[in-house]
Structures are given as C-alpha cells and as structure tokens.
Enzyme design. Structure first.
Site: not given
Ligand SMILES: *Cc1c(COP(=O)(O)O)cnc(C)c1O
Length: 426
Positions: A68, A212, A241, A247
C-alpha cells in the site's frame, strides 16, 4: 530426518508442489483453455494473446507482497524490489505515452476511470460520455454502472447518416449542460476520434477532458491513431487489449492532477496494489516500445481493413462503411441473423466474436443486430491479409447457412487447420 520431513505440516510442504499435484481440476481447465485458444480464431476486439514474458511476470512471487502506498512511501516494510518494479513501470508508461504523470496501480480499466472521477468530481456533478448503445462504455455514465449512479449524465451519439461521432451535437450539449468532465473514447467505434476537437469543445464549455483509450492504446503508442495525451487532462486505458499486457488499468494525467489522482486511487478506491501485475505491465510497456510492436500494430490495422472489406464484399453491412483502427461492427441482421445467433453459430465453428448493438439498433442489447470483430489476437498469432479473406469466407458460410450443422462442421475443420499453421503457446 530430512529437511523436508522436519518442515512437514507447517505449510511448507505446499510450496513446491505442482499445480497438477495440488489441483487436477483447475490444471485441467487451464489445459482446456490453452487448447481452446490454440484452436480458435479469436476475433473479440478486446482480447489478445500475451507473451510468455508477461505471463511469467504475472505468475511471479510479487503476488505475495503487500505494498500500500507508492514507491518510497509505503505502509509496509520489505518494499525494495517492489519499488524497483513500480518505478520502472511508471517511467516506462510516461515515456511510452509522452505523459507528465502515470499511475500504474489500477486493477482494471473500470478502476482507472473511477479513480479519475473520484479525483475531480463530486456527487451530483454532470458528466458527458458517449452513449453505450452507440459505442461508449458502461463506465462512461451508464445507469447500471457506478458512473451512472452519483452523477448527472448527458450522452452524445453518432450521426445516423454516417455513423460517426456527432461533434456538433457534442458541442451543443456541452455548451448547454456545462459538464464538469467530458469523457471520450469507446468500446465499439471504428473511426479516428478527434481529440483536438473535443479539447476545443471542453475549453468552450469550461469542462475537463478525459480520454479512455482502453481499446486503442496500442495504436496510440505506435502512431497508428492520434494521441490524446497532448489534449486531455486525463487519459485512462486498460493494458490488456491492443496494448497486449496483463489484465489491468493505467491512468495518465497532467502534472497538476497527479497528487489528487494518486490519492483518489489509493487510499480512495483501492487497497494494496497487485505488484505481480504491475511487473507484467512494465514488461508489456517494454515490448510496446520496440519496432516489432510498431510493425505489429500496423498489421493489426491493415488486417482489420482487409477483413472489413472482405466481409462487405460477402454482403454484410459494415457500420460507418469501414474501419480506421483494430475493430469494426458488422450488421448481420441484413442477412436475417441476430447478433446473438451469429455469435453462437460462429463459436460452434471455433470463431469467437461478440454480439454487439449497432447504432439505432432495433433489437434488444442481449440480442443485437451486429457483431463486433477485432484483429489484435489473430494478428499476434501471425495472420495477415490473405488469412483475413479466408476468415471473411468462413464467417459468411456459417451465417449464410443460418447455423447449418454440416456447414459449421466443415468450416470448423478449416478453422482448425488454419490455426494449426499458426500455433500459439506450444
Ligand atoms: C474495456 C474497456 C474498459 C474497462 O476495462 P475493464 O478492465 O474491463 O474494467 C473501460 N473503457 C473502455 C472504453 C473499454 O473498452
């Protein structure tokens, strides 16, 4: 008595046992999943196949460590090696994206977004994001998500005629509602996002801007999509991704927000960081800075274009007419199949996609008129344009047959033969 016997029943006897020995069921499921990935064409746009190096870091002893706090400012002892890991991860993230500050602790993309909201928003503030049904994400203000609970939400859309973001509507809504935060970035949008235009809109409305880039981060760091970093106050992303890491999530921001962001993340919304995952993020950032990764992302985009074009030729309607990035949506309802059925038919043929609503969809979200298709994973295993043509044919044969068992069986055989030519995780 041997050392091993002396230490029996202290817990020590578990330390060196293999997974096979301890838990055959989970070991078996991991074997099944490895086999599934090896014999399946993975076209889910948000998925990828990570490297052995990333897997090794994720499976490391850093999972044992509580840490932490932040490098040099921890609540627990023994954080020397952890500080090395997190400091390297932060430095690499800042360099890779050209950002003034990075927080590498978010456990996921959703947590990354939550950290930003908690750092600059109060309950009752207005936020503006892209409608989920038009390609946005749950965490951009959907009522079923935390982001839609405590904030007033205004949504912008794509235009009906060309299915691209309606920046005029965005501007008009921003000037009318003066949101505290404008959120851009998408989960199902195949065109270039004009971050400069959105910055201009945010400035005129007195709003902060968050981009994002969960989906397109890999394209952004390799110059295959313009970067929002010069324009946005905050940039959030997933690391699993197109970025092809573990992840998890990541937040970048301007230096002026660094302190508030770090506090919002810890102790605001998370406890101890996942140091093993941060180690794997550092490895992924290292890989992402190589010329090979740049070449990979270029191929991802070329493959998406080739696959979209071939599916268009096979009679599917491609949303917005094509793609500039790693994914696209295909309207399968034009061929009399729902997205839900298409997903199931294709899965039976070892082709994994997800059903997806298309803008102005007439079907419910759990049924949907479209499927979303992405090329990051199949490109990682080495597929190029000629294989994209084959995949479009596979998809068309399965869906044109409306899921006929013999067609599925025949296509499945060809899919497995293709996969066998491009093996992964041998
Ligand atoms: C996949 C995604 C997320 C969320 O990611 P997680 O790791 O599944 O919480 C947030 N914003 C966008 C635009 C995404 O495509």
């Amino acid at each position: 008595m041997s050392n091993v016997q002396e230490r029996a029943a202290t817990g020590h006897e578990f330390l060196e046992r293999s997974l096979e020995e301890v838990d055959g069921q989970i070991a078996g499921a991991i074997r099944l999943e490895t086999e599934r990935q090896n014999t399946t064409l993975e076209l889910i746009a948000s998925e990828n196949h990570v490297s052995r190096a990333v897997l090794t870091a994720m499976g490391s002893v850093f999972t044992n460590k509580y840490a932490e706090g932040y490098p040099g400012k921890r609540y627990y002892g023994g954080c020397g090696p952890t500080d090395i890991v997190e400091t390297i991860a932060i430095e690499r993230a800042m360099k890779l994206f050209g950002a003034e500050h990075a927080n590498v602790q978010p456990h996921s993309g959703s947590q990354a977004n939550m950290a930003v909201y908690f750092s600059v928003l109060k309950p009752g503030d207005t936020i503006m994001g892209m409608d989920l049904a038009h390609g946005g994400h749950l965490t951009h203000g959907h009522p079923l998500s935390y982001s839609g609970r405590d904030f007033k939400v205004v949504a912008y859309h794509v235009r009906k005629n060309d299915e691209t973001i309606d920046y005029d509507e965005m501007e008009q809504l921003a000037l009318e509602h003066k949101p505290r935060l404008i959120i851009c970035g998408a989960s199902a949008y195949s065109r270039v996002i004009d971050f400069k235009r959105i910055r201009d809109i945010a400035d005129r409305a007195g709003s902060l801007m968050m981009a994002d880039i969960a989906h397109i981060a890999g394209l952004v760091v390799t110059g295959n999509h313009p970067s929002p970093v010069p324009y946005a106050d905050f940039v959030t992303t997933t690391t699993h991704k197109t970025l092809r890491g573990p992840r998890a999530g990541l937040v970048l921001c301007k230096a002026q927000y660094a302190k508030d962001l770090d506090r919002a993340l810890f102790p605001g919304i998370q406890g101890g960081p996942l140091v093993h995952i941060i180690a794997a993020k550092a490895v992924a950032f290292q890989e992402a800075a190589t010329p090979e990764f740049r070449e990979y992302q270029g191929q991802v985009v070329r493959n998406a274009r080739a696959l979209a074009a071939a599916m268009g030729e096979a009679g599917f309607r491609i949303i917005s007419g094509g793609t500039d990035n790693h994914l696209f949506m295909a309207d399968v309802f034009v061929k009399g199949t729902t997205g839900k059925d298409a997903q199931n038919f294709l899965e039976a043929a070892n082709i994994t996609v997800n059903k997806n609503t298309i803008p102005f969809d007439t079907q419910k979200p759990m049924v949907a008129s479209g499927i979303r298709i992405g090329t990051p994973a199949v490109t990682t295993r080495g597929l190029r344009e000629p294989e994209m043509k084959s995949i479009a044919q596979f998809i068309a044969r399965v869906l044109d047959s409306k899921g006929d068992g013999s067609v599925i069986a025949a296509v499945r055989k060809e899919v497995m033969a293709l996969c066998a030519r491009f093996p992964i995780y041998e």
